[in-house]
Design an enzyme around this catalytic site. Structure first.
Site, mmCIF file in Angstrom:
data_model
loop_
_atom_site.group_PDB
_atom_site.id
_atom_site.type_symbol
_atom_site.label_atom_id
_atom_site.label_comp_id
_atom_site.label_asym_id
_atom_site.label_seq_id
_atom_site.Cartn_x
_atom_site.Cartn_y
_atom_site.Cartn_z
ATOM 1 N N PRO A 21 0.794 -1.225 0.000
ATOM 2 C CA PRO A 21 0.000 0.000 0.000
ATOM 3 C C PRO A 21 0.829 1.280 0.000
ATOM 4 C CG PRO A 21 -0.099 -1.079 2.146
ATOM 5 C CD PRO A 21 0.545 -2.051 1.186
ATOM 6 N N ALA A 88 2.968 -0.597 4.886
ATOM 7 C CA ALA A 88 2.465 -0.644 6.260
ATOM 8 C C ALA A 88 1.975 -2.043 6.674
ATOM 9 C CB ALA A 88 1.336 0.368 6.426
ATOM 10 N N HIS A 91 3.864 -4.241 9.184
ATOM 11 C CA HIS A 91 3.753 -4.096 10.643
ATOM 12 C C HIS A 91 2.418 -4.608 11.192
ATOM 13 C CE1 HIS A 91 7.097 -1.561 9.589
ATOM 14 N NE2 HIS A 91 6.310 -0.709 8.962
ATOM 15 N N ASP A 98 1.816 -15.643 6.558
ATOM 16 C CA ASP A 98 1.349 -16.997 6.236
ATOM 17 C C ASP A 98 1.499 -17.290 4.746
ATOM 18 O OD1 ASP A 98 0.707 -17.362 8.884
ATOM 19 O OD2 ASP A 98 -1.465 -17.191 8.622
ATOM 20 N N GLU A 109 12.900 -9.059 2.060
ATOM 21 C CA GLU A 109 12.065 -7.935 2.503
ATOM 22 C C GLU A 109 12.830 -6.641 2.317
ATOM 23 O OE1 GLU A 109 10.894 -8.408 6.602
ATOM 24 O OE2 GLU A 109 10.252 -6.320 6.777
ATOM 25 N N SER A 113 12.953 3.235 3.591
ATOM 26 C CA SER A 113 13.407 3.983 4.761
ATOM 27 C C SER A 113 14.004 3.031 5.787
ATOM 28 C CB SER A 113 12.229 4.752 5.367
ATOM 29 O OG SER A 113 11.246 3.853 5.857
ATOM 30 N N ARG A 122 6.947 0.911 13.702
ATOM 31 C CA ARG A 122 7.551 0.401 12.460
ATOM 32 C C ARG A 122 8.726 -0.538 12.733
ATOM 33 N NH1 ARG A 122 5.198 3.757 8.413
ATOM 34 N NH2 ARG A 122 4.712 5.777 9.290
HETATM 35 C C1 DQA Z 1 8.091 1.261 4.028
HETATM 36 C C2 DQA Z 1 8.124 1.500 5.534
HETATM 37 C C3 DQA Z 1 6.746 1.274 6.144
HETATM 38 O O1 DQA Z 1 6.793 1.509 7.542
HETATM 39 C C4 DQA Z 1 5.736 2.213 5.530
HETATM 40 O O2 DQA Z 1 4.452 1.959 6.043
HETATM 41 C C5 DQA Z 1 5.739 2.154 4.044
HETATM 42 C C6 DQA Z 1 7.023 2.062 3.338
HETATM 43 C C7 DQA Z 1 9.442 1.646 3.367
HETATM 44 O O3 DQA Z 1 9.644 1.282 2.212
HETATM 45 O O4 DQA Z 1 10.262 2.328 3.993
HETATM 46 O O5 DQA Z 1 4.710 2.290 3.404
HETATM 47 O O6 DQA Z 1 7.892 -0.121 3.784
#
Ligand code: DQA
Length: 156
Positions: A21, A88, A91, A98, A109, A113, A122
């Site tokens: 998202p 998001a 988290h 699953d 992963e 950021s 986060r």
């Molecule tokens: C994210 C970090 C997540 O906490 C955030 O909700 C995102 C982007 C990132 O790429 O840094 O939507 O996955």
């Protein structure tokens, strides 16, 4: 005697690069955190890196948790590995954990950021236990590093 046909290893299935998202807003969304490159720029860079590595990629984004689950389920048959920035849902989503476990594919992963420098909510990822590795804080380069890690893993 007929010449033996040269044996080539079977072509690797594409790697799925999956974005969750709000990543469709990349470039416009909080550029001070996520940078100025768009998701289309990331896709272009991933395709170029994949070609360099001898891989192919499928690129997808959805704002919907169930759609992401469907794509991960389909990946079990269609793809050789997964690069996932679940946004998001990282988290919050046991369903994505699953699905990744059920896919039984190497998954990396990625977060643009450094989630550990940000709000404490986060700091926890539900999906990390299903990943071979986690890359955070390196911006869009993280996707390319993830592809490099998968290329090495899939060459084994
Ligand atoms: C994210 C970090 C997540 O906490 C955030 O909700 C995102 C982007 C990132 O790429 O840094 O939507 O996955």
């Amino acid at each position: 005697m007929a010449a033996k046909a040269a044996r080539r290893p079977p072509a690797l299935k594409p790697v799925l690069v999956l974005n969750g998202p709000n990543l469709n807003m990349l470039g416009k969304r909080q550029p001070e955190i996520y940078g100025r490159e768009s998701l289309a720029d990331v896709e272009k860079a991933c395709r170029a890196e994949a070609t360099r590595l001898g891989l192919t990629v499928e690129f997808a984004q959805s704002n919907h948790e169930g759609v992401l689950v469907d794509l991960i389920q389909a990946a079990r048959e269609k793809n050789s590995g997964i690069v996932i920035n679940a946004g998001a849902y990282t988290h919050t989503s046991v369903a994505l954990l699953d699905a990744l476990n059920a896919a039984e594919l190497p998954a990396v992963e990625v977060h643009l950021s450094n989630i550990y420098k940000r709000e404490s909510f986060r700091h926890h990822s539900y999906i990390s236990p299903a990943a071979i590795g986690v890359i955070a804080g390196l911006g869009t380069q993280g996707y390319l590093l993830a592809l490099q890690a998968l290329a090495r893993r899939l060459a084994r």
